[in-house]
Design a protein around this motif. Structure first.
Motif, mmCIF file in Angstrom:
data_model
loop_
_atom_site.group_PDB
_atom_site.id
_atom_site.type_symbol
_atom_site.label_atom_id
_atom_site.label_comp_id
_atom_site.label_asym_id
_atom_site.label_seq_id
_atom_site.Cartn_x
_atom_site.Cartn_y
_atom_site.Cartn_z
ATOM 1 N N ASP A 81 26.035 66.836 7.345
ATOM 2 C CA ASP A 81 26.730 68.048 7.519
ATOM 3 C C ASP A 81 26.964 68.479 8.898
ATOM 4 O O ASP A 81 25.887 68.820 9.306
ATOM 5 N N VAL A 82 28.372 68.540 9.384
ATOM 6 C CA VAL A 82 28.410 68.907 10.767
ATOM 7 C C VAL A 82 29.025 70.424 10.625
ATOM 8 O O VAL A 82 30.119 70.460 10.149
ATOM 9 N N PRO A 83 28.376 71.447 11.428
ATOM 10 C CA PRO A 83 29.005 72.691 11.550
ATOM 11 C C PRO A 83 30.329 72.736 12.162
ATOM 12 O O PRO A 83 30.139 71.865 13.299
ATOM 13 N N ILE A 84 31.563 73.078 11.963
ATOM 14 C CA ILE A 84 32.758 72.922 12.658
ATOM 15 C C ILE A 84 32.821 74.264 13.367
ATOM 16 O O ILE A 84 33.050 75.432 12.954
ATOM 17 N N ARG A 85 32.552 74.195 14.704
ATOM 18 C CA ARG A 85 32.525 75.472 15.602
ATOM 19 C C ARG A 85 33.763 75.066 16.461
ATOM 20 O O ARG A 85 33.575 74.048 17.203
ATOM 21 N N ASN A 174 29.784 79.284 8.829
ATOM 22 C CA ASN A 174 29.479 78.321 8.125
ATOM 23 C C ASN A 174 30.553 77.267 7.365
ATOM 24 O O ASN A 174 30.377 77.007 6.235
ATOM 25 N N ASN A 175 31.356 77.148 8.260
ATOM 26 C CA ASN A 175 32.356 76.099 8.169
ATOM 27 C C ASN A 175 31.452 74.588 8.325
ATOM 28 O O ASN A 175 31.193 74.568 9.382
ATOM 29 N N HIS A 176 31.519 73.712 7.490
ATOM 30 C CA HIS A 176 30.950 72.555 7.556
ATOM 31 C C HIS A 176 31.901 71.204 7.210
ATOM 32 O O HIS A 176 32.792 71.375 6.277
ATOM 33 N N THR A 177 31.624 70.206 8.014
ATOM 34 C CA THR A 177 32.370 68.996 7.370
ATOM 35 C C THR A 177 31.329 68.017 6.872
ATOM 36 O O THR A 177 30.518 67.945 7.819
ATOM 37 N N PHE A 283 19.413 66.055 8.414
ATOM 38 C CA PHE A 283 19.449 67.338 9.219
ATOM 39 C C PHE A 283 20.394 67.069 10.431
ATOM 40 O O PHE A 283 20.189 66.200 11.027
ATOM 41 N N TYR A 284 21.128 67.923 10.798
ATOM 42 C CA TYR A 284 22.236 67.712 11.884
ATOM 43 C C TYR A 284 21.608 68.569 13.110
ATOM 44 O O TYR A 284 20.979 69.636 12.892
#
Lengths: 286, 286
Positions: A81-85, A174-177, A283-284
């Motif tokens: 799960d990668v946080p979308i920043r 807390n946007n994740h892809t 864990f990312y």
């Protein structure tokens, strides 16, 4: 041993962030669409493919599920799960007057994600669409004479030598892809850079008939065994309207008793089950 | 009386197909992102907004749900499922030599949907990405001197005066996109062109805790009342990882007993419920 890895490109995308987090210096090949990327691993051009499965910025995620289901030989063998920043970035020459930016370039989904920021902080700037956050950043890097900016991730800034002038401009935290690794067969000997956080098993469940409570019955098979579901999604069948299948994520590694027994019972009541994978999620770490 | 209607544009998109099917000659305004379109109805610039809710080609559908949830005053007041049919189209001057097309332009998702066709029939052609199927078709219409094609729907061909040389080139049949009409308040006096096929009620359900079987308990409230669910989808909360809410479609018009009682019971066991709408869905007629 060095493996070939395919990913949904171009450089500077969030998929590339996921690939770099997962795999060390192996050979990485960029593909321009999700089906091309999945075909590449199916046909043996690459050993692994990394594609978005949920909440993607730059790919149609429904296509991923459609294609994985078609390619039955491929299994999901890992997830991150990668946080979308999203950041606002400009050419170095323009870093001091970014408040006067005239145009902002990015993928339409990235622009949409930063709707509030653009509205509040850059009201005068117009918006120009690009086919990816990477392509937008490349354009900005090639035009220092224009006071323009792009929206993208930190890798896009790094890749195209841009300066981030405003961090985290996306509307929702807390946007994740969710990205998955696809592989043909069961032999996975590739080392991962990331630590294992847990295990999941993903099933595709087709109900026998569309009667009230059928789904409830399916969930009972898991619930009374204390098996937790971390995701459930109904998706229309491609064979006609009104028919659905379900993608279910079980928070459990494949075992010899509980999951096989659940599946056997579901098949006994007329469900059809496909195992899309039983795999670790990581864990990312950026 | 004529209403203002906002939609996710530009012209020639599938959302425009949905808008034209739903509404007669009212004033229609194109917006470039889903949030802009939803804001327009929230702020009263338009009376209705039409946006994709599932399986969209040209919009990030997760954004639609995220924004609808934020804008609690807006309700879903109608729905139509539009078949997604992709065609290959060229300038009139090039209609006889389309097999020798050198480049195909379209939105990346549309290109991805026609992956097999392009691979089998136009192996020599390269692919060029555009920000929408409409923009691609416009470019093709403006360059008759080039032997190029675009991929898009029948409306894009009509809008930009292109000739369809190959119909239905998408890989999967029975692809549909679900579009919803959003409206502020309960006063819906606008006539629809389409016949009502049935009714749905869409709920957002947040579980009290993430314990095994919680979802099963929620579904029980509907199952024992014989209420069928036509959709269920878990979505991550924006407040942190590991928390989910559910979007549930009930195949039932709002009533005074069954749905309110189900909701009251779910609230009693600690769930939080938002009613996103109770609305008719229509037969699509092109």
């Amino acid at each position: 041993m060095s493996h070939k890895i395919g990913y949904l490109g171009p450089k500077g995308t969030f998929t590339k962030v996921a690939v770099d987090a997962l795999f060390n210096g192996e050979k990485k090949y960029s593909y321009t669409t999700i089906p091309e990327c999945i075909d590449a691993v199916d046909q043996g051009h690459v050993t692994y493919a990394v594609v978005p499965l949920e909440n993607a910025i730059e790919g149609s995620v429904n296509l991923t599920i459609d294609y994985i289901i078609q390619k039955k030989r491929l299994k999901i063998i890992g997830e991150v799960d990668v946080p979308i920043r999203q950041h606002l970035m400009v050419h170095l020459d323009n870093q001091h007057n970014w408040k006067e930016i005239e145009k902002v370039y990015s993928h339409p989904h990235a622009i949409a994600q930063c709707h509030r920021f653009l509205h509040a902080e850059l009201k005068r700037a117009s918006v120009e669409y690009a086919t990816s956050t990477g392509a937008a950043s490349q354009y900005v890097s090639e035009h220092p004479e224009l006071n323009i900016a792009s929206i993208g991730n930190h890798l896009a800034a790094l890749e195209y030598g841009l300066t981030i002038v405003k961090k985290d401009i996306h509307d929702f935290d807390n946007n994740h892809t969710r990205f998955v690794i696809l592989h043909k067969g069961d032999t996975d000997h590739s080392p991962r850079k990331l630590k294992v956080k847990g295990y999941k098993t993903t099933l595709m469940i087709t109900l026998p008939t569309d009667h009230p409570g059928a789904l409830h019955q399916v969930l009972s098979a898991f619930a009374w065994r204390g098996i937790n579901l971390s995701k459930i999604e109904s998706r229309p069948m491609k064979t006609g309207l009104g028919n659905y299948f379900f993608i279910v994520d079980i928070e459990k590694k494949w075992d010899d008793i509980l999951i096989p027994n659940s599946i056997a019972e579901l098949e006994a009541i007329g469900c059809s089950i496909e195992i899309l994978g039983s795999y670790p999620y990581y864990f990312y770490e950026s």
